[in-house]
Design a protein around this motif. Structure first.
Motif, PDB file in Angstrom:
ATOM      1  N   SER A 122       0.828  -1.206   0.000  1.00  0.00           N
ATOM      2  CA  SER A 122       0.000   0.000   0.000  1.00  0.00           C
ATOM      3  C   SER A 122       0.863   1.257   0.000  1.00  0.00           C
ATOM      4  O   SER A 122       0.563   2.232  -0.709  1.00  0.00           O
ATOM      5  CB  SER A 122      -0.924  -0.008   1.220  1.00  0.00           C
ATOM      6  OG  SER A 122      -1.810  -1.108   1.176  1.00  0.00           O
ATOM      7  N   LEU A 123       1.942   1.253   0.773  1.00  0.00           N
ATOM      8  CA  LEU A 123       2.858   2.400   0.776  1.00  0.00           C
ATOM      9  C   LEU A 123       3.555   2.537  -0.570  1.00  0.00           C
ATOM     10  O   LEU A 123       3.771   3.649  -1.063  1.00  0.00           O
ATOM     11  CB  LEU A 123       3.884   2.245   1.898  1.00  0.00           C
ATOM     12  CG  LEU A 123       3.316   2.351   3.326  1.00  0.00           C
ATOM     13  CD1 LEU A 123       4.390   2.008   4.351  1.00  0.00           C
ATOM     14  CD2 LEU A 123       2.763   3.759   3.579  1.00  0.00           C
ATOM     15  N   ALA A 124       3.895   1.413  -1.199  1.00  0.00           N
ATOM     16  CA  ALA A 124       4.512   1.469  -2.528  1.00  0.00           C
ATOM     17  C   ALA A 124       3.542   2.033  -3.560  1.00  0.00           C
ATOM     18  O   ALA A 124       3.944   2.752  -4.482  1.00  0.00           O
ATOM     19  CB  ALA A 124       4.981   0.076  -2.942  1.00  0.00           C
ATOM     20  N   ALA A 125       2.240   1.720  -3.403  1.00  0.00           N
ATOM     21  CA  ALA A 125       1.238   2.260  -4.328  1.00  0.00           C
ATOM     22  C   ALA A 125       1.151   3.777  -4.225  1.00  0.00           C
ATOM     23  O   ALA A 125       0.963   4.470  -5.231  1.00  0.00           O
ATOM     24  CB  ALA A 125      -0.124   1.622  -4.047  1.00  0.00           C
ATOM     25  N   VAL A 126       1.288   4.295  -3.020  1.00  0.00           N
ATOM     26  CA  VAL A 126       1.322   5.754  -2.840  1.00  0.00           C
ATOM     27  C   VAL A 126       2.541   6.334  -3.554  1.00  0.00           C
ATOM     28  O   VAL A 126       2.472   7.380  -4.211  1.00  0.00           O
ATOM     29  CB  VAL A 126       1.335   6.112  -1.344  1.00  0.00           C
ATOM     30  CG1 VAL A 126       1.531   7.612  -1.157  1.00  0.00           C
ATOM     31  CG2 VAL A 126       0.050   5.660  -0.672  1.00  0.00           C
ATOM     32  N   THR A 127       3.671   5.626  -3.447  1.00  0.00           N
ATOM     33  CA  THR A 127       4.894   6.088  -4.109  1.00  0.00           C
ATOM     34  C   THR A 127       4.728   6.110  -5.626  1.00  0.00           C
ATOM     35  O   THR A 127       5.251   7.002  -6.303  1.00  0.00           O
ATOM     36  CB  THR A 127       6.080   5.182  -3.721  1.00  0.00           C
ATOM     37  OG1 THR A 127       6.183   5.127  -2.296  1.00  0.00           O
ATOM     38  CG2 THR A 127       7.383   5.720  -4.283  1.00  0.00           C
ATOM     39  N   CYS A 128       3.993   5.153  -6.172  1.00  0.00           N
ATOM     40  CA  CYS A 128       3.708   5.159  -7.616  1.00  0.00           C
ATOM     41  C   CYS A 128       3.015   6.457  -8.022  1.00  0.00           C
ATOM     42  O   CYS A 128       3.324   7.039  -9.071  1.00  0.00           O
ATOM     43  CB  CYS A 128       2.829   3.964  -7.993  1.00  0.00           C
ATOM     44  SG  CYS A 128       3.635   2.352  -7.931  1.00  0.00           S
ATOM     45  N   ALA A 129       2.081   6.889  -7.197  1.00  0.00           N
ATOM     46  CA  ALA A 129       1.331   8.105  -7.505  1.00  0.00           C
ATOM     47  C   ALA A 129       2.214   9.345  -7.488  1.00  0.00           C
ATOM     48  O   ALA A 129       1.897  10.345  -8.146  1.00  0.00           O
ATOM     49  CB  ALA A 129       0.183   8.271  -6.511  1.00  0.00           C
ATOM     50  N   ALA A 143      10.650   1.874 -10.385  1.00  0.00           N
ATOM     51  CA  ALA A 143      11.156   1.509  -9.056  1.00  0.00           C
ATOM     52  C   ALA A 143      10.008   1.312  -8.067  1.00  0.00           C
ATOM     53  O   ALA A 143      10.023   0.371  -7.260  1.00  0.00           O
ATOM     54  CB  ALA A 143      12.113   2.583  -8.556  1.00  0.00           C
ATOM     55  N   ALA A 144       9.002   2.172  -8.128  1.00  0.00           N
ATOM     56  CA  ALA A 144       7.870   2.056  -7.216  1.00  0.00           C
ATOM     57  C   ALA A 144       7.050   0.796  -7.508  1.00  0.00           C
ATOM     58  O   ALA A 144       6.578   0.126  -6.582  1.00  0.00           O
ATOM     59  CB  ALA A 144       6.985   3.298  -7.323  1.00  0.00           C
TER      60      ALA A 144
END
Length: 446
Positions: A107-114, A124-125
């Motif tokens: 979930s934190l990685a998904a925020v990083t994608c945004a 990378a995200a």
């Protein structure tokens, strides 16, 4: 773990040694299933929503189809690389805590994608998102397999896996609608939040005790360090049964086609039919819903067929793989755009998920209980690395070379290999079940 039915509607769980661990009510078992299903749903929303953003990313950053396909394939690669060690960690540590941790990470990685500012940052995200997702499916499948009897495993595991197509539906459909209104960055961020909440809630689930016996070295074999002996014993168990090996391969080949269809169908509809992003997402969502229904219905069909004769649990997905090949090749190679083609694509979307429930259920059946999560980690590794990672990227390469319609017409040929693998597995399944039941070998040390 063995499940003994009680008169009051509960099940008594026993470990590999036959010792009772704890009582599980049907209400508790289905409650855990619902929470695991919801978290799996957010997993695939975060994983698949990028597909709805393909037209926006192509316009904003000028990406090729190969680059777009790589955004999907990369997640599958990192899931594959992380699946086995993280599943083994879940077997040794805690299924429940592993599930909660994995949900928080992806979930934190998904925020990083945004928040990504360029293609390299987004790559990378997406890789980090795959690392978070790697251990969830095996740990969740192993946990659920301890809560339900063997006769229901294909149905329960298939229903659990159906959260994947359903999450993809939500990601593609609602993602397409929201991207038009809010942009792709905001849309990705919004869908990342539910996973964090569900991860915290999962910490309230009660875990089940794992077995921890020792492995005896083969007679005449020189002593080896304990960790090498454990690793050797685990790997030997994962590949001991020919049925498991063939199931790994067949499931991966089938998912090459599934991942191609789910990744590229919205773009195909956008380019060949002229549909806007939201409409293409809505039509693609119908196909994915058909797949979600097929996962449950065809998993149940495999269970029912297997009750009449055990090997039929694998004969059913073998035959349906051939049906998928015929239907999807006919749709993309010989049928012009229009209602008939869309109906054929929906039919192929229904049958393409026939193996999703039986494959992990069969693997669970032919390995020792104390390595179930690790075995499902191997399923995840093989299916992601040689299945889900291959489809989007290979189809993107074929699309850049020959056009997207030609790519979608060629990719269903992988179903022929899947059918052959499932047919072979059906011929060894009953023997491997008997071998597992009659084995007096020590259990695997974790």
């Amino acid at each position: 773990m063995a499940m003994a039915p009680l008169n009051d509607g509960r099940h008594l769980e026993r470990d590999a040694s036959g010792s009772a661990t704890h009582l599980i009510s049907r209400r508790t078992a289905w409650g855990v299933f619902a929470l695991a299903f919801a978290l799996q749903l957010t997993d695939f929303i975060d994983r698949q929503i990028i597909v709805a953003a393909f037209p926006a990313l192509k316009a904003e950053w000028g990406l090729s189809d190969t680059q777009l396909g790589a955004l999907v394939s990369l997640v599958s690669v990192t899931v594959a690389l992380g699946a086995l060690p993280l599943a083994h960690l879940a077997d040794r540590w805690s299924r429940v805590k592993s599930i909660a941790a994995m949900g928080a990470v992806w979930s934190l990685a998904a925020v990083t994608c945004a928040l990504s500012g360029n293609y390299g940052q987004l790559v990378a995200a997406r890789a980090a998102l795959g690392v978070g997702e790697a251990g969830y499916g095996p740990a969740g499948g192993a946990l659920l397999s301890s809560l339900f009897p063997q006769r229901l495993r294909s149905t329960v595991v298939g229903a659990f896996q159906a959260a994947g197509p359903l999450g993809a539906v939500i990601g593609v459909f609602l993602g397409g609608l929201m991207i038009d209104q809010l942009g792709w960055r905001t849309t990705l961020a919004v869908f990342a939040l539910p996973g964090l909440v569900l991860s915290l809630l999962f910490l309230r689930v009660r875990d089940y005790r794992t077995a921890d016996p020792t492995v005896a070295a083969d007679p005449g074999t020189p002593p080896a360090p304990a960790h090498r002996a454990r690793l050797r014993g685990i790997l030997a168990e994962l590949f001991r049964a020919p049925t498991a090996v063939a199931a790994y391969l067949g499931g991966a080949l089938q998912l090459v086609v599934l991942s191609t269809l789910y990744t590229w169908l919205p773009s195909y509809l956008n380019r060949s039919y002229g549909y806007p992003v939201a409409t293409a997402g809505a039509v693609a969502a119908v196909v994915i819903i058909a797949g979600a229904v097929g996962t449950v219905v065809l998993g149940y069909l495999a269970d029912r067929a297997g009750a009449a004769r055990t090997r039929n649990k694998l004969v059913v997905p073998a035959l349906l793989a051939l049906v998928t090949l015929t239907v999807l090749t006919t749709a993309f190679a010989w049928t012009p755009t229009g209602p008939l083609q869309l109906c054929l694509i929906i039919a192929g979307g229904f049958t393409i998920t026939a193996a999703i429930g039986p494959v992990p259920a069969v693997v669970i059946d032919v390995v020792k209980p104390e390595v179930r999560a690790t075995a499902l980690g191997m399923v995840t590794l093989v299916q992601n690395l040689f299945g889900l990672a291959v489809g989007p990227l290979l189809a993107g390469l074929l699309s850049d070379a020959y056009g997207l319609p030609a790519a979608l017409a060629l990719m269903p040929l992988f179903c022929a290999g899947a059918a052959a693998a499932f047919w072979y597995a059906s011929r060894t399944y009953e023997r491997d079940l008997r071998s597992d039941a009659d084995s007096a070998a020590p259990a695997i040390a974790l």
